[in-house]
Design a protein around this motif. Structure first.
Motif, short mmCIF file in Angstrom:
data_model
loop_
_atom_site.label_atom_id
_atom_site.label_comp_id
_atom_site.label_asym_id
_atom_site.label_seq_id
_atom_site.Cartn_x
_atom_site.Cartn_y
_atom_site.Cartn_z
N MET A 293 49.42 22.52 38.13
CA MET A 293 48.87 22.24 36.79
C MET A 293 48.45 23.55 36.13
SD MET A 293 47.57 19.79 34.67
CE MET A 293 46.59 19.92 33.18
N PRO A 294 49.03 23.87 34.97
CA PRO A 294 48.65 25.13 34.30
C PRO A 294 47.21 25.06 33.79
CG PRO A 294 50.05 23.79 32.88
CD PRO A 294 50.02 23.11 34.21
N ASN A 295 46.60 26.23 33.63
CA ASN A 295 45.25 26.27 33.09
C ASN A 295 45.19 25.66 31.70
OD1 ASN A 295 44.67 27.64 35.40
ND2 ASN A 295 44.27 29.61 34.41
N VAL A 296 44.06 25.04 31.37
CA VAL A 296 43.88 24.47 30.04
C VAL A 296 43.70 25.60 29.03
CG1 VAL A 296 42.31 23.10 28.59
CG2 VAL A 296 42.90 22.32 30.88
N LYS A 297 44.30 25.43 27.86
CA LYS A 297 44.18 26.42 26.80
C LYS A 297 43.36 25.84 25.65
CE LYS A 297 48.71 28.31 28.01
NZ LYS A 297 48.15 29.41 28.80
N PHE A 298 42.79 26.74 24.84
CA PHE A 298 41.95 26.30 23.73
C PHE A 298 42.50 26.80 22.39
CE2 PHE A 298 37.77 26.30 26.39
CZ PHE A 298 38.15 25.10 26.99
N THR A 299 42.38 25.94 21.38
CA THR A 299 42.50 26.36 19.99
C THR A 299 41.10 26.31 19.41
OG1 THR A 299 44.77 25.55 19.66
CG2 THR A 299 43.40 25.75 17.70
N ASP A 300 40.61 27.46 18.94
CA ASP A 300 39.27 27.48 18.34
C ASP A 300 39.39 27.26 16.84
OD1 ASP A 300 36.56 28.25 17.47
OD2 ASP A 300 36.36 29.00 19.52
N LEU A 301 38.54 26.37 16.32
CA LEU A 301 38.60 25.95 14.91
C LEU A 301 37.55 26.64 14.05
CD1 LEU A 301 38.83 22.11 15.66
CD2 LEU A 301 40.69 23.76 15.62
N VAL A 302 36.98 27.73 14.55
CA VAL A 302 35.84 28.35 13.88
C VAL A 302 36.18 28.86 12.48
CG1 VAL A 302 36.25 30.64 14.89
CG2 VAL A 302 33.94 30.00 14.17
N LEU A 303 37.41 29.25 12.25
CA LEU A 303 37.78 29.82 10.95
C LEU A 303 38.20 28.78 9.92
CD1 LEU A 303 39.76 32.99 12.14
CD2 LEU A 303 37.33 32.77 11.59
N ARG A 304 38.25 27.50 10.30
CA ARG A 304 38.62 26.46 9.32
C ARG A 304 37.79 25.19 9.48
NH1 ARG A 304 40.20 21.29 8.02
NH2 ARG A 304 41.38 21.20 9.95
N ASP A 305 38.12 24.36 10.46
CA ASP A 305 37.51 23.03 10.50
C ASP A 305 36.02 23.07 10.79
OD1 ASP A 305 37.43 20.33 10.26
OD2 ASP A 305 38.53 19.86 12.08
N ALA A 306 35.55 24.09 11.50
CA ALA A 306 34.12 24.16 11.81
C ALA A 306 33.29 24.26 10.54
CB ALA A 306 33.84 25.35 12.73
N HIS A 307 33.61 25.24 9.70
CA HIS A 307 32.79 25.38 8.49
C HIS A 307 33.15 24.34 7.44
CE1 HIS A 307 35.66 27.90 5.96
NE2 HIS A 307 36.14 28.17 7.15
N GLN A 308 34.37 23.76 7.52
CA GLN A 308 34.67 22.62 6.64
C GLN A 308 33.79 21.43 7.00
OE1 GLN A 308 38.80 21.72 5.74
NE2 GLN A 308 38.40 19.54 5.77
N SER A 309 33.56 21.24 8.28
CA SER A 309 32.76 20.10 8.74
C SER A 309 31.27 20.31 8.53
CB SER A 309 33.03 19.85 10.23
OG SER A 309 34.38 19.53 10.47
N LEU A 310 30.81 21.55 8.66
CA LEU A 310 29.37 21.80 8.65
C LEU A 310 28.83 22.25 7.30
CD1 LEU A 310 28.92 23.64 12.06
CD2 LEU A 310 28.36 21.27 11.53
N PHE A 311 29.58 23.10 6.59
CA PHE A 311 29.04 23.55 5.30
C PHE A 311 30.12 23.70 4.23
CE2 PHE A 311 28.60 26.97 8.51
CZ PHE A 311 29.48 27.94 8.06
N ALA B 17 43.92 14.26 32.45
CA ALA B 17 45.12 13.43 32.27
C ALA B 17 46.36 14.26 32.02
CB ALA B 17 44.90 12.46 31.11
N GLY B 18 46.19 15.57 31.78
CA GLY B 18 47.36 16.42 31.60
C GLY B 18 47.50 17.08 30.25
N ALA B 19 46.51 16.90 29.35
CA ALA B 19 46.58 17.59 28.06
C ALA B 19 46.48 19.10 28.29
CB ALA B 19 45.44 17.11 27.15
N GLU B 20 47.41 19.85 27.73
CA GLU B 20 47.47 21.29 27.98
C GLU B 20 46.55 22.10 27.06
OE1 GLU B 20 51.52 19.66 29.20
OE2 GLU B 20 50.08 19.32 27.59
N ILE B 21 46.25 21.57 25.86
CA ILE B 21 45.49 22.34 24.86
C ILE B 21 44.38 21.47 24.29
CG2 ILE B 21 45.69 23.85 22.84
CD1 ILE B 21 48.80 23.57 23.20
N LEU B 22 43.20 22.06 24.12
CA LEU B 22 42.05 21.34 23.58
C LEU B 22 41.49 22.10 22.38
CD1 LEU B 22 40.17 20.64 26.95
CD2 LEU B 22 41.87 19.17 25.81
#
Length: 591
Positions: A1-19, A221-226
């Motif tokens: 099983m490959p390591n899980v990878k991340f997409t960070d949303l800090v430059l778009r959805d984070a500040h869209q959601s918070l401010f 369950a096998g999702a590769e990216i979060l």
């Protein structure tokens, strides 16, 4: 099983959601070098409300933002969120505009196109997917997640297989409300992975408090990216903290290998940046568990509360939440995501205020008539008939809606030249105008002034509804004069010795839009059914109209609504186009 990878949303959805998507590029670039060293699978930095906010509020060119971020992030893929045939606007565009947008976005810096459609109609992916494939960029097809009797694991697996068939390179489960439950997520990912040999990415908001557990079970369950967000912009209506998920997986087969100390440095940076945007933040920071029952996204819930307050109907929120379930079912169970969340929510408000389906917004008519694509389930035939009658259509659209839209890029280019007053224009400016034709002209005029700047504000004194400045000197027995500030606007208040008070905007304060002549009293007065803005007249001043004829289009709750005459005769308008009106304010007279 490959390591899980991340997409960070800090430059778009984070500040869209918070401010409210207010973060300026100048607050992103100083930390770009650290973000680029983390080893993210991608950074989501564009799309959604970014375009709208940049030109409407920040006086910043969104294309220039993309180019600057691409230059500052040479080692990390930049992802954008694209609404299929809607691109970043609120209507379907012709295929030539979709192709131009995708090609230009790829050239300016987009590496991953996360494409979704509000009703999950694969046909609405076709133009964007075909265009993205020509650029060689990664195509991620997103399934808009909903919890309805129709939306089963089997249906989602079918969608995933269809999306794989149209050329997707990966599949995303897009949970915009925080409705994905951990164990159901495990079963869903397992089922998709069994049938589709593409990477799976999970996008789930923290609004209901379940997202950390949901992402954990997705990885198992096998999702590769979060999808995650650096901790200082996480949780609330945002997403799970990146550092938290890194530590949960550390030492396991899902270990990300990311440097926690580097992440903490990034978190510290954004913790300070966040202070600049405090005035845009919602007071909601915890878990909104009402959504688990109502299944209404948190942003949609707060929007509905605001809309009802504007209509003087704040006490009807519970009735509207119940009505949303009825409307969603009647129009074929569309997932509640932009723009369907606004369309369904506003129609529910209209139903509660005026009676079920007595008034339909133009957008709701279009949704029911198939103008947005095929909704997931059969619709209420009575509601369909009402919509078709209102649109003067014989039957629902069953083909791809964009097939009815002729190529329009050339026309938009000529319109952009007129707006800018130049003989040639960039593709970027044409596309900016295409997305937001009402906002772009003003932005083009002010663009040279540069982006706005936000700084942390000093602690404010206890809030007060109004404050008064010292009275102006008055002669003995004369009136006392004050300047009173109400919600940021100064008013001149004159108190006469007899106790009477006059109240008027101070010099420089915005005045209400001028009204035209009032009702004569000899005709039938037509009131505004809701509070909103008069967009345009549907007929000419003095024109003879019949009873039931549409005379005015009003924008209310982001939807367009027709105001119809209740009598036959000549129409006389009482308010000019562009005027904000209150519910039941006279707007026309028929005589």
């Amino acid at each position: 099983m490959p390591n899980v990878k991340f997409t960070d949303l800090v430059l778009r959805d984070a500040h869209q959601s918070l401010f409210a998507t207010r973060m300026v590029t100048a607050d992103m670039l100083p930390v770009a070098d650290k973000l680029d060293k983390v080893g993210y699978w991608a950074l989501e930095a564009w799309g959604g409300a970014t375009f709208d906010s940049c030109i409407r509020f920040l006086n910043e060119d969104p294309w220039e933002r993309l180019k600057k971020l691409k230059a500052a992030l040479p080692n990390t893929k930049i992802m954008m969120l694209l609404r299929g045939q809607n691109l970043l606007g609120y209507r379907h565009y012709a295929d030539d505009v979709v192709a131009a947008f995708v090609e230009t976005a790829a050239k300016d810096g987009i590496d991953v196109f996360r494409i979704f459609d509000a009703v999950n109609d694969p046909r609405n992916f076709k133009a964007a997917t075909d265009a993205a494939k020509k650029t060689g960029k990664h195509i991620q097809a997103a399934i808009s997640y909903a919890v309805t009797p129709f939306h089963t694991i089997e249906k989602y697996v079918e969608l995933a297989k269809e999306y794989a068939g149209i050329g997707a390179d990966s599949i995303c489960i897009k949970d915009m409300s925080g409705l994905l439950k951990p164990y159901e997520t495990y079963d869903l990912v397992k089922a998709i992975k069994k049938e589709v040999s593409l990477p799976v990415e999970i996008h789930s908001h923290a609004t209901t408090g379940m997202s950390v557990a949901t992402l954990t079970k997705a990885a198992e369950a096998g999702a590769e990216i979060l999808d995650t967000v650096i901790s200082s912009l996480a949780m609330g209506t945002s997403h799970s903290p990146t550092e938290t998920m890194v530590e949960i997986f550390r030492g396991t087969e899902y270990d990300t290998g990311l440097d926690i100390n580097l992440l903490l440095e990034i978190a510290a940076y954004f913790r300070e940046v966040r202070k600049n945007y405090k005035k845009f933040e919602s007071s909601f920071l915890g878990a909104d568990t009402r959504i688990l029952v109502s299944q209404v996204p948190g942003g949609m819930l707060s929007n509905l509360e605001s809309q009802l307050k504007e209509q003087g109907a704040s006490d009807k929120i519970d009735a509207v939440l119940k009505e949303i379930a009825v409307v969603q079912k009647d129009c074929g169970y569309p997932p509640l995501v932009t723009p369907t969340s606004q369309i369904v929510g506003t129609q529910a408000v209209f139903n509660v205020l005026f009676g079920r389906y007595n008034r339909l917004s133009e957008e709701f008519e279009g949704l029911v008539a198939g103008k947005y694509g095929a909704c997931p389930a059969p619709k209420n035939p009575e509601v369909v008939k009402k919509a078709l009658d209102a649109l003067k259509m014989e039957k629902e659209i069953t083909h791809r809606p964009a097939d009815d839209i002729p190529n329009e890029y050339g026309k938009l280019e000529e319109e952009t030249k007129k707006v800018l007053g130049t003989g040639s224009v960039t593709t970027e400016d044409v596309l900016t105008y295409a997305m937001f034709p009402k906002v772009a002209p003003d932005f083009f005029k002010k663009r040279s002034q540069g982006p706005v700047k936000f700084t942390a504000e000093p602690a404010a004194p206890p809030p007060a509804a109004a404050s008064a400045k010292a009275p102006a000197p008055a002669s003995d027995g004369g009136p006392a004069k004050y300047v009173v500030n109400v919600n940021g606007t100064d008013y001149n208040v004159v108190v006469q010795s007899a106790g009477s008070v006059s109240f008027a905007p101070a010099a420089g304060a915005p005045a209400a839009a001028p009204a035209q002549a009032g009702p004569s009293g000899s005709g039938t007065v037509i009131p505004a059914p809701v509070a909103g803005t008069i967009i345009r007249y549907a007929v000419g001043e003095g024109e003879q109209v019949g009873s039931g004829a549409t005379i005015i289009i009003i924008e209310s709750m982001k939807m367009e609504l027709e105001i119809k005459s209740t009598a036959a005769g000549k129409v006389h308008f009482l308010v000019p186009a562009g005027t904000q009106v209150t519910s039941q304010q006279p707007v026309a007279e028929i005589g």
